[in-house]
Write a protein that holds these residues in place. Structure first.
Motif, PDB file in Angstrom:
ATOM      1  N   VAL A  40      17.525  36.881  99.852  1.00 35.86           N
ATOM      2  CA  VAL A  40      17.796  35.467  99.561  1.00 35.86           C
ATOM      3  C   VAL A  40      19.296  35.246  99.386  1.00 35.86           C
ATOM      4  O   VAL A  40      19.876  34.286  99.916  1.00 35.86           O
ATOM      5  CB  VAL A  40      17.038  35.030  98.290  1.00 35.86           C
ATOM      6  N   ALA A  43      21.021  35.413 102.753  1.00 36.08           N
ATOM      7  CA  ALA A  43      20.810  34.209 103.565  1.00 36.08           C
ATOM      8  C   ALA A  43      21.627  33.044 103.032  1.00 36.08           C
ATOM      9  O   ALA A  43      22.274  32.304 103.798  1.00 36.08           O
ATOM     10  CB  ALA A  43      19.321  33.854 103.569  1.00 36.08           C
ATOM     11  N   ASP A  44      21.659  32.850 101.711  1.00 36.12           N
ATOM     12  CA  ASP A  44      22.421  31.752 101.100  1.00 36.12           C
ATOM     13  C   ASP A  44      23.903  31.893 101.406  1.00 36.12           C
ATOM     14  O   ASP A  44      24.568  30.935 101.856  1.00 36.12           O
ATOM     15  CB  ASP A  44      22.173  31.776  99.575  1.00 36.12           C
ATOM     16  N   VAL A  47      24.560  31.475 105.367  1.00 35.40           N
ATOM     17  CA  VAL A  47      24.441  30.105 105.894  1.00 35.40           C
ATOM     18  C   VAL A  47      25.643  29.253 105.482  1.00 35.40           C
ATOM     19  O   VAL A  47      26.284  28.602 106.312  1.00 35.40           O
ATOM     20  CB  VAL A  47      23.121  29.466 105.415  1.00 35.40           C
ATOM     21  N   TYR A  96      21.735  23.163 102.938  1.00 37.79           N
ATOM     22  CA  TYR A  96      20.513  22.880 102.172  1.00 37.79           C
ATOM     23  C   TYR A  96      19.303  22.780 103.108  1.00 37.79           C
ATOM     24  O   TYR A  96      18.230  23.331 102.816  1.00 37.79           O
ATOM     25  CB  TYR A  96      20.690  21.569 101.401  1.00 37.79           C
ATOM     26  N   LEU A  99      18.406  26.372 104.505  1.00 38.45           N
ATOM     27  CA  LEU A  99      17.855  27.278 103.491  1.00 38.45           C
ATOM     28  C   LEU A  99      16.517  26.771 102.942  1.00 38.45           C
ATOM     29  O   LEU A  99      15.598  27.571 102.678  1.00 38.45           O
ATOM     30  CB  LEU A  99      18.865  27.441 102.344  1.00 38.45           C
ATOM     31  N   SER A 100      16.378  25.463 102.776  1.00 41.47           N
ATOM     32  CA  SER A 100      15.103  24.931 102.274  1.00 41.47           C
ATOM     33  C   SER A 100      14.001  25.114 103.313  1.00 41.47           C
ATOM     34  O   SER A 100      12.816  25.229 102.958  1.00 41.47           O
ATOM     35  CB  SER A 100      15.243  23.450 101.896  1.00 41.47           C
ATOM     36  N   TYR A 109      13.687  29.110  94.142  1.00 37.75           N
ATOM     37  CA  TYR A 109      14.970  29.067  94.850  1.00 37.75           C
ATOM     38  C   TYR A 109      15.312  27.623  95.241  1.00 37.75           C
ATOM     39  O   TYR A 109      16.474  27.214  95.166  1.00 37.75           O
ATOM     40  CB  TYR A 109      14.921  29.964  96.094  1.00 37.75           C
ATOM     41  N   LEU A 113      18.592  25.530  94.410  1.00 41.16           N
ATOM     42  CA  LEU A 113      19.420  24.786  95.365  1.00 41.16           C
ATOM     43  C   LEU A 113      19.714  23.380  94.853  1.00 41.16           C
ATOM     44  O   LEU A 113      20.852  22.893  94.901  1.00 41.16           O
ATOM     45  CB  LEU A 113      18.722  24.701  96.724  1.00 41.16           C
TER      46      LEU A 113
END
Length: 350
Positions: A40, A43-44, A47, A96, A99-100, A109, A113
């Motif tokens: 996670v 990826a955050d 991105v 956002y 990732l969402s 998570y 965000l």
């Protein structure tokens, strides 16, 4: 102006490494301070870092549009606040959305965000500000470098113009004296006048060719001087004696062209024109390491020089040597008894 990040490899590498560091810090904070799994956190960080990477490249064009030299600072600042807000919002909600979508089943998570949107906005704006400042520094450096180059080119052009002007002063001065001599000979000796015209023609042909090259060997310069002295020998006959004491190594050394011509004119003018005695013009040259030392001396009737001063010829040579070598101590004048000597010290030209 082209984008420095995508047009210069060195800038692109630095830019890439900078965002690699940003990514690393982002990843470490999410992993070790907020306790998110590495997947996670990765990826955050990836991105948001990649999005700012590309938006940062595009920010260059905003900076180019908002130049500091063309607008007032407070207007530029206001424009950047608006432009920065748009860029950061694109970055924030773009990340956002991605990732969402990826972590739509991780409610914890998604809440994280939503809660960190204000902090991420501030963080994104700080990144935008740093990128903008770096771009302005690059623009300033480029402008400064271009101005330096333009200034150097302008100085070089002015120097070349001054040199050409100084060289152009030589021929009319000599031509005036020679034509006066020919005019005098036309009355007393037409054969010598005709011979002098031929010699003058050869000399002028050489000087026109010589002006195309700024540097020539001492041998070529002296061959040109011999043409000039040949003209004066016709005029003054046995009253003019030429002597040379030259080291062989000197002859192939380079010197500024036409640099000796005014000195021989000076010797003739102050030695022969104002005296009825025989005048000997002696040229010596010796090579010393990185220097070429040339001396031209002539005897004169005492009192004649003090009335005329050193004249335009020597001043011309001093100015040309100063422009060539940026030194003012390369010409020295010596007067001993009834001998006048000019010493030239010329750095070796390659």
């Amino acid at each position: 102006m082209l984008n420095p990040i995508i047009t210069q490899r060195r800038h692109f590498i630095v830019y890439l490494l900078s965002f690699a560091i940003i990514f690393l810090f982002h990843f470490i904070i999410l992993t070790f301070f907020f306790g998110y799994p590495m997947g996670v956190a990765f990826a955050d960080a990836a991105v948001y870092t990649v999005l700012m990477f590309f938006l940062g490249i595009g920010t260059w064009y905003i900076v180019q549009h908002l130049t500091l030299s063309e607008q007032k600072y407070h207007l530029v600042l206001a424009d950047h606040l608006v432009a920065g807000a748009v860029v950061v919002l694109l970055w924030l909600f773009g990340g956002y959305f991605v990732l969402s979508t990826i972590f739509q089943n991780k409610a914890g998570y998604i809440d994280f965000l939503n809660q960190t949107i204000p902090w991420r906005f501030v963080y994104g704006f700080l990144l935008y500000a740093v990128i903008v400042m770096v771009y302005y520094l690059i623009s300033y450096y480029r402008d400064y470098h271009e101005k330096l180059m333009q200034e150097n080119q302008l100085k070089q052009a002015i120097q070349e113009s001054e040199l050409n002007l100084l060289k152009s002063q030589i021929n009319p001065h000599f031509l005036f004296n020679s034509l006066n001599s020919i005019n005098a000979l036309m009355i007393t000796d037409t054969d010598k006048a005709r011979e002098m015209i031929v010699e003058l023609s050869e000399f002028l042909r050489y000087t026109v060719r010589g002006n195309e090259n700024e540097q020539i060997s001492l041998r070529e310069e002296l061959e040109n001087i011999d043409r000039y002295l040949g003209i004066e020998k016709i005029r003054f006959g046995n009253r003019l004696v030429i002597e040379k004491e030259l080291e062989e190594v000197c002859l192939d050394r380079k010197i500024p062209n036409m640099i000796l011509q005014p000195l021989y004119e000076n010797a003739i003018k102050h030695g022969l024109n104002e005296s009825t005695d025989q005048v000997t013009v002696t040229t010596t040259c010796r090579a010393e390491n990185e220097w070429l030392r040339i001396s031209i001396s002539n005897n004169f009737t005492p009192g004649s020089i003090s009335k005329k001063g050193k004249g335009i010829g020597i001043a011309n040579v001093q100015k040309r040597l100063m422009l060539h070598f940026h030194r003012t101590d390369l010409v020295n004048i010596e007067k001993t008894g009834n001998y006048f000597t000019i010493h030239l010290t010329i750095p070796v030209l390659t």
